[in-house]
Design a protein around this motif. Structure first.
Motif, short mmCIF file in Angstrom:
data_model
loop_
_atom_site.label_atom_id
_atom_site.label_comp_id
_atom_site.label_asym_id
_atom_site.label_seq_id
_atom_site.Cartn_x
_atom_site.Cartn_y
_atom_site.Cartn_z
N ALA A 46 -35.92 2.87 47.45
CA ALA A 46 -36.35 3.95 46.40
C ALA A 46 -35.58 5.27 46.65
O ALA A 46 -34.58 5.14 47.60
CB ALA A 46 -37.85 4.14 46.98
N VAL A 47 -35.78 6.00 45.97
CA VAL A 47 -35.10 7.32 46.11
C VAL A 47 -36.35 8.43 45.81
O VAL A 47 -37.45 8.22 45.40
CB VAL A 47 -34.24 7.68 44.79
CG1 VAL A 47 -32.94 6.74 45.10
CG2 VAL A 47 -34.71 7.55 43.48
N ALA A 48 -36.11 9.73 46.28
CA ALA A 48 -36.85 10.86 46.12
C ALA A 48 -36.30 11.86 45.18
O ALA A 48 -34.87 12.00 45.13
CB ALA A 48 -37.41 11.39 47.57
N SER A 49 -37.07 12.66 44.35
CA SER A 49 -36.52 13.64 43.50
C SER A 49 -37.20 14.72 43.76
O SER A 49 -38.36 14.73 43.87
CB SER A 49 -36.16 13.10 42.25
OG SER A 49 -37.27 12.66 41.64
N ILE A 50 -36.90 15.85 42.70
CA ILE A 50 -37.79 16.99 42.67
C ILE A 50 -38.16 17.02 41.11
O ILE A 50 -37.26 16.94 40.32
CB ILE A 50 -36.90 18.37 43.11
CG1 ILE A 50 -36.93 18.43 44.51
CG2 ILE A 50 -37.93 19.57 42.49
CD1 ILE A 50 -38.09 18.77 45.33
N SER A 51 -39.24 17.28 40.55
CA SER A 51 -39.86 17.38 39.27
C SER A 51 -40.72 18.62 39.20
O SER A 51 -41.66 18.89 39.98
CB SER A 51 -40.51 15.95 38.83
OG SER A 51 -40.86 16.20 37.57
N ASP A 52 -40.59 19.29 38.02
CA ASP A 52 -41.39 20.26 37.62
C ASP A 52 -42.46 19.91 37.17
O ASP A 52 -43.29 20.54 36.70
CB ASP A 52 -40.41 21.41 36.69
CG ASP A 52 -39.53 22.18 37.62
OD1 ASP A 52 -39.79 22.57 38.64
OD2 ASP A 52 -38.46 22.43 36.78
N ALA A 53 -42.47 18.57 36.50
CA ALA A 53 -43.90 17.87 35.47
C ALA A 53 -44.73 17.23 36.56
O ALA A 53 -44.49 16.56 37.47
CB ALA A 53 -43.00 17.07 34.72
N SER A 54 -45.84 17.66 36.32
CA SER A 54 -47.10 17.05 37.25
C SER A 54 -47.14 15.38 36.71
O SER A 54 -46.60 15.03 35.66
CB SER A 54 -48.36 17.82 36.46
OG SER A 54 -48.23 19.19 36.73
N PRO A 55 -47.63 14.87 37.49
CA PRO A 55 -47.90 13.34 37.52
C PRO A 55 -48.94 13.01 36.15
O PRO A 55 -50.19 14.06 36.14
CB PRO A 55 -48.56 12.99 38.73
CG PRO A 55 -48.74 14.07 39.32
CD PRO A 55 -48.12 15.28 39.03
N VAL A 56 -48.41 12.14 35.25
CA VAL A 56 -49.19 11.88 34.15
C VAL A 56 -50.74 11.12 34.37
O VAL A 56 -51.39 11.21 33.43
CB VAL A 56 -48.22 11.24 33.27
CG1 VAL A 56 -47.04 12.14 32.61
CG2 VAL A 56 -47.88 9.90 33.31
#
Length: 347
Positions: A46-56
């Protein structure tokens, strides 16, 4: 016991999180991006990232998070949410999953919450993302696992070492601010299928003994018709009754009383079988209970074999003798002891 990706850690040469944030010109993310590798059985997963979007699909906000550990809450299960046509919940171990010997980390998993309506042999292939809010930057740390297969024997996937407690508890990194954190999940179903039937046999190490007493009035007036006790429950779906043939059954008609323990099939789950140690006895109502008429057996109960007992339980001459104490004032008392040693269930 869950089987999960064992660790989240940076690749060689990259300092441990949280100083793992790297500058990036990649416009897919806001102003920061990073990648983590996850190992399970030496396979990159797996990979990890940064997101500005909230979980849907689901968000969990936990206030006074530190009290979970202080009050010894080993595991917290979120409410149920729907995604991809199925029901899920998040399973959080605030001090690490002790069953996996996890220390100094938070463990976080995605679990199927309800499979009762699914067909036998179901399988669901899923890609899921678990979220942790950085409240300082109002962005989410997102961990996306590889495609996982959920089925009757594997209802939970996730990360044993989701994040170090020392990092999580440090408010400079924004994951726990004013003792509050925010988690989330997104679930995407890739494939669904039903495979061949199977079963799980669960033996019970220290089984409980369930007892039931059936008081039969007007016993001497009973004819050859079968008599049934009231239903008595082991669970809501596993129910029993005693079957009595006062004048005997089959070849023993007219010579013996016949007695059986029967599994009620109306509420029995499909494919369920039970290995049972049971005792049926007719109570001596006057003398020592050691004189009870008692018989004991073990039997696999299920849809194809729902009754077990004895056609020659006791001779009619003996049960009706006036000098015996098995029928007093036209009342006979029958007891059942049921011990479920193992349950086989279909999946």
């Amino acid at each position: 016991m869950t089987e999960a990706d064992s660790k989240i850690y940076p690749p060689p040469g990259i300092p441990p999180y949280p100083s793992l944030f790297l500058s990036s010109t990649n416009t897919m993310f806001s102003d920061l991006t990073f990648f983590l590798l996850i190992t399970a059985d030496n396979i990159v997963g797996a990979v990890a990232s940064i997101s500005d979007a909230s979980p849907v699909h689901y968000i969990v906000k936990i206030k006074l998070f530190s009290l979970l550990a202080k009050t010894e809450v080993e595991k917290y299960e979120s409410g149920v949410f729907e995604a991809g046509g199925y029901k899920w919940n998040l399973v959080l171990y605030p001090s690490g999953n002790k069953s996996k010997n996890v220390k100094e980390h938070i463990s976080l998993y995605l679990a199927m919450a309800d499979t009762s309506s699914l067909p036998l042999g179901w399988e669901i292939h899923v890609i899921f993302r678990l979220f942790l809010l950085d409240q300082n930057k109002d962005s989410y740390l997102v961990i996306q696992g590889k495609e996982r297969r959920f089925h009757g024997l594997k209802l939970e996937w996730g990360f044993d070492e989701f994040i170090q407690l020392s990092t999580f508890n440090d408010s400079r990194y924004g994951f726990l601010v004013e003792d509050t954190c925010v988690l989330g999940a997104e679930v995407f179903v890739c494939r669904e299928r039903s495979r061949g039937k199977g079963e799980v046999l669960s033996m019970t190490k220290q089984p409980a003994t369930f007892k039931y007493t059936w008081k039969i009035e007007n016993f001497l007036k009973l004819d050859e018709k079968r008599q049934e006790s009231q239903i008595f429950k082991f669970t809501d779906k596993i129910r029993w009754k005693i079957l009595l043939y006062p004048k005997g059954k089959d070849s023993r008609m007219g010579t013996h009383l016949s007695l059986y323990l029967a599994l009620d099939l109306e509420t029995l789950p499909a494919g369920c079988r039970l290995y049972v140690d049971y005792t049926l006895r007719i109570v001596d109502q006057v003398k020592d209970r050691k004189l009870d008429l008692s018989a004991k057996a073990k039997h696999w109960f299920g849809a194809s074999s729902s009754e077990s007992g004895w056609t020659r339980y006791v001779s009619l001459d003996r049960i009706y003798q006036s000098n015996h104490a098995y029928v007093i004032q036209d009342i006979c008392i029958i007891e059942a002891e049921v011990i479920v040693l193992g349950i086989g269930s279909a999946f």
